[in-house]
Design a protein around this motif. Structure first.
Motif, short mmCIF file in Angstrom:
data_model
loop_
_atom_site.label_atom_id
_atom_site.label_comp_id
_atom_site.label_asym_id
_atom_site.label_seq_id
_atom_site.Cartn_x
_atom_site.Cartn_y
_atom_site.Cartn_z
N ALA A 183 0.67 -1.22 -0.06
CA ALA A 183 0.24 0.10 -0.17
C ALA A 183 0.74 1.31 -0.01
O ALA A 183 0.66 2.50 -0.90
N GLN A 184 1.74 0.96 0.62
CA GLN A 184 2.69 2.09 0.66
C GLN A 184 3.33 2.88 -0.74
O GLN A 184 3.39 4.18 -0.67
N VAL A 185 3.79 1.69 -1.56
CA VAL A 185 4.29 2.32 -2.58
C VAL A 185 3.59 2.80 -3.80
O VAL A 185 3.97 3.56 -4.53
N GLN A 186 1.89 3.02 -3.29
CA GLN A 186 1.19 3.89 -3.60
C GLN A 186 0.57 4.82 -3.19
O GLN A 186 -0.17 5.48 -4.21
N VAL A 187 1.61 5.30 -2.05
CA VAL A 187 0.82 6.09 -1.53
C VAL A 187 0.55 7.45 -2.09
O VAL A 187 0.20 8.55 -2.41
N ALA A 188 1.83 8.00 -2.75
CA ALA A 188 2.17 8.94 -3.36
C ALA A 188 1.29 9.46 -5.10
O ALA A 188 0.68 10.46 -5.35
N ARG A 189 1.32 8.21 -5.49
CA ARG A 189 0.09 8.16 -7.58
C ARG A 189 -1.73 8.39 -5.92
O ARG A 189 -2.38 9.67 -6.77
N VAL A 190 -1.84 8.26 -5.63
CA VAL A 190 -3.13 8.59 -4.51
C VAL A 190 -3.29 9.54 -4.16
O VAL A 190 -4.06 10.49 -4.50
N ALA A 191 -2.28 10.00 -3.76
CA ALA A 191 -2.29 11.43 -3.09
C ALA A 191 -1.54 12.48 -3.69
O ALA A 191 -3.00 13.20 -4.32
N GLN A 192 -1.41 12.49 -5.06
CA GLN A 192 -1.26 13.18 -6.57
C GLN A 192 -2.68 13.40 -6.78
O GLN A 192 -3.33 15.10 -7.40
N ALA A 193 -3.25 12.02 -7.28
CA ALA A 193 -4.42 11.54 -7.96
C ALA A 193 -5.84 12.87 -7.20
O ALA A 193 -6.39 13.33 -7.73
N ARG A 194 -5.66 12.52 -5.43
CA ARG A 194 -5.71 13.29 -5.03
C ARG A 194 -6.33 14.86 -5.05
O ARG A 194 -7.18 15.45 -4.23
N GLY A 195 -4.71 14.84 -4.58
CA GLY A 195 -5.25 16.20 -4.70
C GLY A 195 -4.78 16.51 -3.05
O GLY A 195 -5.42 17.86 -1.63
N LEU A 196 -4.58 15.88 -2.19
CA LEU A 196 -3.99 15.16 -0.51
C LEU A 196 -2.56 15.03 -0.56
O LEU A 196 -1.53 14.59 -1.31
N PRO A 197 -2.28 15.56 0.75
CA PRO A 197 -0.84 15.61 1.22
C PRO A 197 -0.34 14.30 1.43
O PRO A 197 -1.41 13.69 1.42
N THR A 198 0.36 14.17 0.98
CA THR A 198 1.08 12.51 0.90
C THR A 198 1.59 12.17 2.45
O THR A 198 1.22 10.28 2.53
N GLU A 199 1.26 13.12 3.52
CA GLU A 199 1.32 12.15 4.88
C GLU A 199 0.32 12.19 5.34
O GLU A 199 -0.50 11.06 6.06
N ALA A 200 -0.82 12.86 4.85
CA ALA A 200 -2.14 12.28 5.23
C ALA A 200 -2.80 11.04 4.41
O ALA A 200 -3.19 10.20 5.33
N VAL A 201 -1.62 10.45 3.57
CA VAL A 201 -2.49 9.01 3.10
C VAL A 201 -1.71 8.00 3.45
O VAL A 201 -2.60 6.85 3.94
N ALA A 202 -0.80 8.35 3.88
CA ALA A 202 0.31 7.70 4.42
C ALA A 202 -0.24 7.23 5.78
O ALA A 202 -0.06 6.14 6.66
N ALA A 203 -0.86 8.26 6.64
CA ALA A 203 -1.44 8.01 8.08
C ALA A 203 -3.13 7.39 7.65
O ALA A 203 -2.87 6.81 8.52
N LEU A 204 -3.87 7.31 6.12
CA LEU A 204 -5.02 6.66 6.32
C LEU A 204 -3.81 5.12 6.49
O LEU A 204 -5.45 4.30 7.07
N VAL A 205 -3.23 5.00 5.57
CA VAL A 205 -2.97 3.53 5.47
C VAL A 205 -2.19 2.91 6.93
O VAL A 205 -3.00 1.81 6.87
N ARG A 206 -1.62 3.81 7.46
CA ARG A 206 -1.08 3.37 9.27
C ARG A 206 -2.40 2.84 9.66
O ARG A 206 -2.49 1.86 9.91
#
Length: 207
Positions: free
Chosen positions: A152-175
């Motif tokens: 999941a972590q390797v996909q964080v940057a792509r998902v964050a960019q596509a959604r216009g969200l901070p990378t750390e916010a998406v990474a925190a959601l994964v955690r």
């Protein structure tokens, strides 16, 4: 001179050819069918529905009153704003559960994994060697709903960019959606892809 009398050999009992052992055999088989084939499944189904209604119903997940999937079954996501599950040799069909059944030495499997590795590397913008194995290898069932935290972590940057969200916010959601080992010892840490994607939708505008 006294003679020793020979021991008398008892006469053999007559064979019972009346079929007297057939009735207990048929009765025992019938009882096993009734108890093991009818009563036990009925009681187990009834108790399962009463004690674990969510699991007995297929662990279905609803959103806005509509069933969107099951926490036990993977499904594909085409949109770049979603995390992707493992590839499926069964084409994500719960009625056709299967792996590829190809040996690691099979040229067809190697070619397919090489293509998938290049595609995932291009999609996620990472080197091929940084891709977790499960993103290019199908599970035995073909519908494994989980990824490792690394997958999941390797996909964080792509998902964050596509959604216009901070990378750390998406990474925190994964955690926060990483499930620990069952009872602390069974299995490995894992992330349910459908639950994670639904949590993403809940944080921002849905597509």
């Amino acid at each position: 001179m006294n003679s020793t009398a020979s021991p008398r050999i008892p006469a053999a009992a007559p064979l019972d050819d009346s079929g007297g052992g057939l009735r207990p055999a048929v009765l025992g088989s019938a009882l096993f069918v009734v108890f093991c084939g009818l009563l036990y499944p009925a009681v187990a189904t009834l108790l399962g529905g009463l004690l674990f209604p969510h699991q007995a119903g297929g662990s279905l997940i609803e959103r806005d009153g509509r069933i969107v999937g099951s926490s036990l079954v993977a499904q594909p996501f085409a949109d770049a704003r979603y995390f992707q599950p493992r590839p499926s040799a069964a084409n994500f069909d719960p009625k056709a559960l299967s792996g590829s059944n190809l040996a690691s030495s099979n040229p067809a499997l190697r070619e397919r994994m090489a293509r998938d590795s290049a595609a995932v590397a291009a999609r996620e913008g990472v080197p091929a060697k940084a891709i977790p194995a499960e993103l290019i290898s199908a599970s035995g069932s073909g519908i494994d709903p989980h990824l490792s935290p690394q997958g999941a972590q390797v996909q964080v940057a792509r998902v964050a960019q596509a959604r216009g969200l901070p990378t750390e916010a998406v990474a925190a959601l994964v955690r926060s959606h990483t499930q620990r080992r069952t009872l602390g010892v069974l299995g490995e840490p894992r992330v349910n892809v459908l639950a994670l994607n639904l949590a993403l939708d809940a944080q921002g505008a849905r597509p």
